[in-house]
Scaffold this active site. Structure first.
Site, PDB file in Angstrom:
ATOM      1  N   HIS A 125       0.846  -1.197   0.000  1.00 46.06           N
ATOM      2  CA  HIS A 125       0.000   0.000   0.000  1.00 46.06           C
ATOM      3  C   HIS A 125       0.877   1.241   0.000  1.00 46.06           C
ATOM      4  O   HIS A 125       1.920   1.297   0.661  1.00 46.06           O
ATOM      5  CB  HIS A 125      -1.006  -0.024   1.150  1.00 46.06           C
ATOM      6  N   ASP A 137       5.641   3.002   7.094  1.00 47.80           N
ATOM      7  CA  ASP A 137       4.286   2.483   6.845  1.00 47.80           C
ATOM      8  C   ASP A 137       3.553   3.376   5.847  1.00 47.80           C
ATOM      9  O   ASP A 137       2.868   4.304   6.232  1.00 47.80           O
ATOM     10  CB  ASP A 137       3.520   2.425   8.172  1.00 47.80           C
ATOM     11  N   GLU A 171      -5.405   1.898   2.000  1.00 46.32           N
ATOM     12  CA  GLU A 171      -5.249   0.743   2.894  1.00 46.32           C
ATOM     13  C   GLU A 171      -5.518   1.140   4.331  1.00 46.32           C
ATOM     14  O   GLU A 171      -6.106   0.373   5.101  1.00 46.32           O
ATOM     15  CB  GLU A 171      -3.834   0.166   2.764  1.00 46.32           C
ATOM     16  N   GLU A 172      -5.110   2.358   4.681  1.00 45.40           N
ATOM     17  CA  GLU A 172      -5.251   2.807   6.063  1.00 45.40           C
ATOM     18  C   GLU A 172      -6.715   3.026   6.452  1.00 45.40           C
ATOM     19  O   GLU A 172      -7.020   3.193   7.633  1.00 45.40           O
ATOM     20  CB  GLU A 172      -4.437   4.087   6.287  1.00 45.40           C
ATOM     21  N   ASP A 200       4.345  -4.846   3.708  1.00 48.97           N
ATOM     22  CA  ASP A 200       3.804  -3.722   4.465  1.00 48.97           C
ATOM     23  C   ASP A 200       4.662  -3.529   5.708  1.00 48.97           C
ATOM     24  O   ASP A 200       4.613  -4.335   6.643  1.00 48.97           O
ATOM     25  CB  ASP A 200       2.352  -4.025   4.847  1.00 48.97           C
ATOM     26  N   HIS A 287       2.143   5.000  12.719  1.00 47.71           N
ATOM     27  CA  HIS A 287       0.973   5.864  12.573  1.00 47.71           C
ATOM     28  C   HIS A 287       1.158   7.220  13.257  1.00 47.71           C
ATOM     29  O   HIS A 287       0.180   7.818  13.733  1.00 47.71           O
ATOM     30  CB  HIS A 287      -0.295   5.175  13.081  1.00 47.71           C
TER      31      HIS A 287
END
Length: 438
Positions: A125, A137, A171-172, A200, A287
């Site tokens: 992603h 990420d 994707e998130e 990922d 994140h």
């Protein structure tokens, strides 16, 4: 390096007991059959992967600090990847979808040639969360898949399977892009995908080495690669059902992949075998706004990028991953303590047509009081040495491991030898058995 007296006595006792059960005659385990070797996988330049990450960072910097779905930083990322692939000779498709009131984009890239009814696909992603630029990420997976695709072009690879690469949007928000892609594939097209490989987060700053355990052949391919580096792996559990392999798996497509860890905490045992800091998350910036170019472990990124290429080259060539024809020696060979000479254990291979495969597998079982002292090589019939294990500060006993060796330049038939040397004093042991699989 030496062990404590009590530990040494325990290990010597274990050697004595194990010796009671060791048989002595070498034996061929299976009738050999010919297998075509895959082309040699390339070393993916980690500097190139990092250069892509620098571009992603720049796109986030210029667009509100992120590359999230529906934001300009994401579209800039898609355009960058597409331009690279177009210039390299891929056929690219920009697939659009709508999520949360914004247009999303999946990028699909097909490499010309290969069996259209047997498609090997790799993907990652490309979007970040809104909180930050998302360089680990998942810039890390996206950049490594991109550089592997560019390596395919540089090599003008002509695999048996058709190669396809994908970069997923949103994707998130719940794997929206990859779900859209899979759900909109006709059933006949889904049936053509022989495997989907997902990447990922592969450059976590406090990394682990995790392998998906969904499809056995794909899993074994990645394990073979890491066994060749002497790096233990663990089964990936943190991301189960949480990344873009899930829609493919739910559609009945074989999946696999790599992962270096997110917000789970690295244990003391994991820190002992992989390095890094125990009691700390694999990625403390998961994140978060600090998931920047500084939030990358270059060694993990390098190893995982090379592992992607290893899988694409081998699985794409439709080369069977061992087990294939196997030959084993169970004759005990004592390993003299340092400064004694190296010892060898021979196996005679016959009846195998052509050269050894690029995925030649070597299984080693050595009983020893301190495996950190041991240097282990595979010696080909022409005398070429392939290093399986270097000496280290690993304080455990015994070596029970599998190694993948690219021995495609060697004629398979002949006398292969496992060579072992003890490079430090005060430790004892012997080769219990070893096996070579073509």
């Amino acid at each position: 390096m030496s062990l404590s007296v009590s530990r040494r006595l325990a290990a010597v006792t274990a050697i004595a007991v194990a010796g009671l059960f060791a048989s002595t005659a070498p034996a061929a385990l299976a009738a050999p059959t010919a297998a075509a070797a895959a082309p040699t996988p390339p070393d993916i330049p980690v500097a190139n992967v990092k250069a892509h990450l620098a571009q992603f960072q720049s796109m986030a910097n210029g667009n509100g600090g992120n590359r999230a779905h529906g934001r300009a930083g994401y579209k800039a990322s898609v355009d960058y990847v597409k331009a690279k692939l177009d210039a390299a000779g891929f056929t690219t498709t920009l697939q659009t979808f709508t999520s949360s009131g914004a247009t999303g984009y999946n990028l699909i890239a097909d490499w010309p040639g290969g069996d259209p009814d047997s498609v090997l696909m790799a993907g990652s992603h490309l979007d970040s969360v809104t909180a930050g630029p998302g360089i680990n990420d998942n810039g890390s997976g996206s950049a490594a898949v991109l550089e592997t695709a560019l390596a395919v072009s540089r090599a003008q690879l002509q695999p048996a399977k058709h190669l396809r690469f994908g970069w997923w949007g949103a994707e998130e928000l719940g794997m929206v892009g990859s779900k859209y892609y899979v759900n909109n594939l006709p059933s006949a097209e889904k049936a053509k995908i022989s495997g989907y490989l997902n990447f990922d987060m592969i450059g976590s700053p406090n990394p682990g080495y995790f392998v998906y355990d969904d499809d056995p052949a794909i899993e074994q391919t990645f394990k073979n690669y890491y066994a060749g580096l002497g790096i233990p792996t663990e089964i990936e559990t943190e991301g189960d059902g949480r990344s873009d392999h899930a829609p493919f798996k739910n559609a009945g497509i074989p999946v696999g992949g790599l992962f270096s860890g997110a917000d789970y905490t690295k244990t003391a045992a994991q820190a002992q075998k992989w390095g890094g800091t125990s009691g700390q998350a694999f990625d403390r910036c998961y994140h978060a706004s600090c998931d920047t170019s500084a939030n990358i472990d270059g060694t993990a990124l390098d190893r995982n990028s090379d592992a992607i290429a290893y899988a694409i080259w081998n699985l794409g060539a439709a080369t069977p991953v061992p087990p294939g024809p196997s030959f084993e020696s169970t004759a005990d060979v004592n390993i003299p303590d340092s400064p004694g000479a190296a010892v060898t254990s021979p196996i005679t291979v016959s009846g195998v047509a052509g050269n050894a495969p690029a995925t030649t597998k070597v299984d080693v079982n050595i009983v020893h009081t301190y495996r950190g002292d041991l240097v282990i090589d595979l010696i080909a019939p022409d005398g070429t040495a392939y290093r399986l294990k270097n000496s280290s500060s690993d304080s455990a006993a015994d070596v029970v491991a599998s190694y993948a060796v690219n021995a495609s330049g060697e004629v398979a038939n002949g006398v292969w030898k496992l060579q072992v040397k003890d490079v430090a004093a005060q430790d004892v042991g012997y080769i219990n058995s070893w096996k070579i699989t073509f």
